[in-house]
Design a protein around this motif. Sequence first.
Motif, mmCIF file in Angstrom:
data_model
loop_
_atom_site.group_PDB
_atom_site.id
_atom_site.type_symbol
_atom_site.label_atom_id
_atom_site.label_comp_id
_atom_site.label_asym_id
_atom_site.label_seq_id
_atom_site.Cartn_x
_atom_site.Cartn_y
_atom_site.Cartn_z
ATOM 1 N N SER A 105 21.568 20.198 6.622
ATOM 2 C CA SER A 105 21.712 19.487 7.895
ATOM 3 C C SER A 105 20.495 18.631 8.225
ATOM 4 O O SER A 105 20.573 17.736 9.069
ATOM 5 N N GLY A 106 19.361 18.890 7.574
ATOM 6 C CA GLY A 106 18.149 18.122 7.829
ATOM 7 C C GLY A 106 17.914 16.979 6.869
ATOM 8 O O GLY A 106 16.913 16.270 6.983
ATOM 9 N N HIS A 107 18.837 16.761 5.933
ATOM 10 C CA HIS A 107 18.622 15.731 4.910
ATOM 11 C C HIS A 107 18.538 14.327 5.496
ATOM 12 O O HIS A 107 17.713 13.521 5.064
ATOM 13 N N LEU A 108 19.408 14.017 6.448
ATOM 14 C CA LEU A 108 19.423 12.661 7.003
ATOM 15 C C LEU A 108 18.094 12.316 7.640
ATOM 16 O O LEU A 108 17.483 11.282 7.315
ATOM 17 N N MET A 127 23.923 15.153 -0.377
ATOM 18 C CA MET A 127 23.110 14.159 0.306
ATOM 19 C C MET A 127 23.035 14.446 1.797
ATOM 20 O O MET A 127 21.956 14.375 2.394
ATOM 21 N N ALA A 128 24.177 14.743 2.414
ATOM 22 C CA ALA A 128 24.235 14.996 3.851
ATOM 23 C C ALA A 128 25.549 15.708 4.146
ATOM 24 O O ALA A 128 26.382 15.898 3.254
ATOM 25 N N THR A 129 25.744 16.080 5.395
ATOM 26 C CA THR A 129 26.908 16.886 5.758
ATOM 27 C C THR A 129 28.040 16.077 6.395
ATOM 28 O O THR A 129 29.023 16.651 6.855
ATOM 29 N N SER A 130 27.910 14.771 6.430
ATOM 30 C CA SER A 130 29.023 13.922 6.870
ATOM 31 C C SER A 130 28.966 12.629 6.088
ATOM 32 O O SER A 130 27.904 12.216 5.597
ATOM 33 N N VAL A 131 30.109 11.977 5.958
ATOM 34 C CA VAL A 131 30.146 10.731 5.198
ATOM 35 C C VAL A 131 29.331 9.651 5.890
ATOM 36 O O VAL A 131 28.708 8.801 5.242
#
Length: 441
Positions: A105-108, A127-131
């Motif tokens: 959740s902290g990737h972005l 990469m992240a948790t949403s497109v």
Amino acid sequence: MTYMSQLPTRTSGFSNLRTHRGAPLDRPLTLAVAGAGARGAGYLGLAAEDATPVRITAIAEPRIARRDELALRHDVPDEGLFTDWRELAARPRLADAVLIAVQDSGHLEAAEAFAGLGYDILLEKPMATSVEDVDRIAAAAEEAGVSLTVCHVMRYSPYTVRLKELVDAGRIGDVVSVQHLEPIGYWHYAHSYVRGNWRRADESSFALLTKSCHDIDWLSHVVGRSVCSVSSFGSLSHFRPENAPAGSTDRCVNCPLAKSSCAYAAQKLYRIGLREGGVKRYFARIAADELTEEAVTRALETGPYGRCVYRSDNDVVDHQVVNLEYEGGLTASFTLTAFTPQEDRHTKIFGTRGQLTGDGRTIEVYDFTTDERTLIDTDNGGAGAAEGHGGGDAGLVSAFLKALHQGRPELLLTGVRESRDTHRVVFAAEEARRTGQVVRL
């Protein structure tokens, strides 16, 4: 990837920090680490052992004991130690590149911050948790002119390299369809997706993303085509309160069934891991943070890894199938399931002139013309995280370091655009599962 011109030299104990972009370096590559959990620490160790000269200049990790242990091992200066990655990002750039291995959740936020500072990035999957966040990360890297490599380690294993060479050379003719299985393993699933950090979609994400975005990416890499449409089915069928055995309790340590009839008893994994090496020790270290009897007992009594698998707060699927149609009509079916032994992935690739069968280490090529079977052993060790994903972890880290140190971006097989596109397939598959519809890309 585009490359920026020279970055001004920084001070504060990090001298001669010139960018590597566009030309080979005449000094060791410098690397910072944001998140030194199991994956971050593992990559850090591989970087230190690699043939490419590298110097670790900063570690950001909230667990002070773990951070200081790694700092001592890798000779990281005190001024490069931080308890949060944001503290690292608040400083002028302290390295050529950064490994981001914080929670999904902290990737972005981390990727945008470090890209803005000019770091080249090695980003743990997903990469992240949403497109939307995946697209934002890709845009941030491209706008900053930095390289971003995603840790899709399966592409870098010796097994995959050999398998793709065979497919690309036409050993089985034109590929028509693929059958691919990820056998997660019953106690690996219980550890990570029932008790662990990836058990809830609202706290991490759905299982196809957190566990199997590797596989969706790998399939696209092997067949060399883009996905056109996808359908999917799956559910959480077993690890539910209504399936709890009669007489079981909330925690394994005081459950009368733990020693006899429960396949998922925490003691079966973590106490064995304390006594033995290998994969179970890897999971025991995650559960207890240190390998002592006292630490493991405390973890079983009070921590999330001692909970009954039928009475946790998990909600991600324990089995799922994904059907993929690629450009030109090629098809693939993918299955993930919790209900297997701990073993390597299994793949069959069906071509017009033969069949290729792989198990993560060995590859069998069956030739329709001669009826001959050729067996190839890539001898790369186990395919799980504890064994380095069959050499994929080492292959990824080595390619990343060499690409940046020697100015050879072509070595990076999982750049931001490739990974963005295969992540989009994963999100489309989850939409298909939730809606019961075919999703077209």
